[in-house]
Design an enzyme around this catalytic site. Sequence first.
Site, PDB file in Angstrom:
ATOM      1  N   ASP A  69       0.847  -1.274   0.052  1.00  0.00           N
ATOM      2  CA  ASP A  69       0.209  -0.001  -0.005  1.00  0.00           C
ATOM      3  C   ASP A  69       0.897   1.308  -0.104  1.00  0.00           C
ATOM      4  O   ASP A  69       2.018   1.112   0.327  1.00  0.00           O
ATOM      5  CB  ASP A  69      -0.961  -0.122   1.375  1.00  0.00           C
ATOM      6  CG  ASP A  69      -0.417  -0.562   2.485  1.00  0.00           C
ATOM      7  OD1 ASP A  69       0.867  -0.536   2.485  1.00  0.00           O
ATOM      8  OD2 ASP A  69      -1.255  -0.463   3.523  1.00  0.00           O
ATOM      9  N   ASN A 136      -7.569  -1.539  14.245  1.00  0.00           N
ATOM     10  CA  ASN A 136      -9.281  -1.765  14.141  1.00  0.00           C
ATOM     11  C   ASN A 136      -9.250  -3.185  13.061  1.00  0.00           C
ATOM     12  O   ASN A 136     -10.204  -3.424  12.388  1.00  0.00           O
ATOM     13  CB  ASN A 136      -9.693  -0.580  13.418  1.00  0.00           C
ATOM     14  CG  ASN A 136      -8.970  -0.334  12.148  1.00  0.00           C
ATOM     15  OD1 ASN A 136      -8.177  -0.827  11.294  1.00  0.00           O
ATOM     16  ND2 ASN A 136      -9.425   0.924  11.444  1.00  0.00           N
ATOM     17  N   HIS A 138      -7.549  -3.754  10.304  1.00  0.00           N
ATOM     18  CA  HIS A 138      -6.963  -3.480   8.715  1.00  0.00           C
ATOM     19  C   HIS A 138      -5.671  -4.190   8.458  1.00  0.00           C
ATOM     20  O   HIS A 138      -4.901  -4.563   9.347  1.00  0.00           O
ATOM     21  CB  HIS A 138      -7.071  -1.992   8.533  1.00  0.00           C
ATOM     22  CG  HIS A 138      -6.062  -1.259   8.915  1.00  0.00           C
ATOM     23  ND1 HIS A 138      -6.197  -0.270   9.628  1.00  0.00           N
ATOM     24  CD2 HIS A 138      -4.620  -1.172   8.522  1.00  0.00           C
ATOM     25  CE1 HIS A 138      -5.095   0.472   9.812  1.00  0.00           C
ATOM     26  NE2 HIS A 138      -3.897  -0.208   9.174  1.00  0.00           N
ATOM     27  N   GLU A 143      -9.801  -1.162   5.155  1.00  0.00           N
ATOM     28  CA  GLU A 143     -10.225  -0.675   6.417  1.00  0.00           C
ATOM     29  C   GLU A 143     -11.630  -1.615   6.638  1.00  0.00           C
ATOM     30  O   GLU A 143     -11.921  -2.260   5.728  1.00  0.00           O
ATOM     31  CB  GLU A 143     -10.661   0.733   6.342  1.00  0.00           C
ATOM     32  CG  GLU A 143      -9.219   1.721   6.395  1.00  0.00           C
ATOM     33  CD  GLU A 143      -8.840   1.891   7.890  1.00  0.00           C
ATOM     34  OE1 GLU A 143      -8.824   1.168   8.613  1.00  0.00           O
ATOM     35  OE2 GLU A 143      -8.410   3.236   7.970  1.00  0.00           O
TER      36      GLU A 143
HETATM   37  C1  GLP Z   1      -0.515   0.806   8.448  1.00  0.00           C
HETATM   38  C2  GLP Z   1      -0.350  -0.026   7.263  1.00  0.00           C
HETATM   39  C3  GLP Z   1      -0.441  -1.423   7.429  1.00  0.00           C
HETATM   40  C4  GLP Z   1       0.163  -1.931   8.782  1.00  0.00           C
HETATM   41  C5  GLP Z   1      -0.525  -1.011   9.878  1.00  0.00           C
HETATM   42  C6  GLP Z   1       0.413  -1.312  11.431  1.00  0.00           C
HETATM   43  O1  GLP Z   1      -1.923   1.281   8.692  1.00  0.00           O
HETATM   44  N1  GLP Z   1      -1.147   0.377   6.148  1.00  0.00           N
HETATM   45  O2  GLP Z   1      -0.069  -2.064   6.397  1.00  0.00           O
HETATM   46  O3  GLP Z   1       0.001  -3.093   8.929  1.00  0.00           O
HETATM   47  O4  GLP Z   1      -0.380   0.336   9.761  1.00  0.00           O
HETATM   48  O5  GLP Z   1       1.392  -0.781  11.613  1.00  0.00           O
HETATM   49  P1  GLP Z   1       2.136  -0.970  13.030  1.00  0.00           P
HETATM   50  O6  GLP Z   1       2.834  -2.154  12.436  1.00  0.00           O
HETATM   51  O7  GLP Z   1       3.342   0.111  12.907  1.00  0.00           O
HETATM   52  O8  GLP Z   1       1.438  -1.013  13.960  1.00  0.00           O
END
Ligand code: GLP
Length: 247
Positions: A69, A136, A138, A143
């Site tokens: 993404d 949440n 995702h 989302e």
């Molecule tokens: C973002 C990304 C996700 C990721 C998530 C969790 O929103 N788009 O791909 O898994 O954050 O991030 P973190 O690992 O920093 O908690």
Amino acid sequence: MVSMQLFVYPEKIFVKKISEEISLLLKKKPSAVIALPTGSSPLALYKELVKQCIQGKIDFSKAVFMNLDEYAGLSRENKYSYAFFLRKNFLGKINAQEKNIFLFNGAENLQKQAREREALVKRIGIDLALLGIGQNGHIAFNEPGTRFDSKTGIASLKAATRKINSRFFGAGEEVPKKAVTMGLGTILRAKKIILIAKGRKKALAVKKMFERPSLKIPASFLQRHKNALVFCDAEAALLLNKTNKNR
Ligand code: GLP
């Protein structure tokens, strides 16, 4: 029926285990296609993989990489972009070849890139999708509310996600409201999926991803995958019951 496999280990251990999986995959198929997440969850794994690559224990020279993404509006050179993050923490430090790296460019036509990514996945497949999980539930930027068969496209980010992700942005910098993301359906086509969850803040999402699949928790759709592994530390696994943990 839940078919996801759960592994609860300290981060140090699960990082070793996942890097072994990746090393094995590349030995079997040097040109394996790997989808990469951004965020704090995969950082220790990236560090370990970089170390092993420098030591000559793992060879990425034929591996193909794509990111999951990207924020709308951020170019690959923007220091808050996911492309920049992946280069800085992983891709720029291993022996990957530029022609084998496919990163979205948030500053260019996202619809076009989404179509191209779908075509690429159709053509070369995904051998391994590495994933993190949002608080949440995702995955990538899919989302809550995203259909399980969604394709790569443009997503609107929830206010809560933008707030949580603002920790990566500088003071006064606005977190983009939109992003391009590989779809849930696209990710579910990967031959293997490995999701990493660490920390107490992920515990509720992790618990819910093992409950009945629901649009409210996109990660719960990983239950429909035949080869999905979830690696958690004890804090992220805190709300799971025994049945889950004995899997
Ligand atoms: C973002 C990304 C996700 C990721 C998530 C969790 O929103 N788009 O791909 O898994 O954050 O991030 P973190 O690992 O920093 O908690």
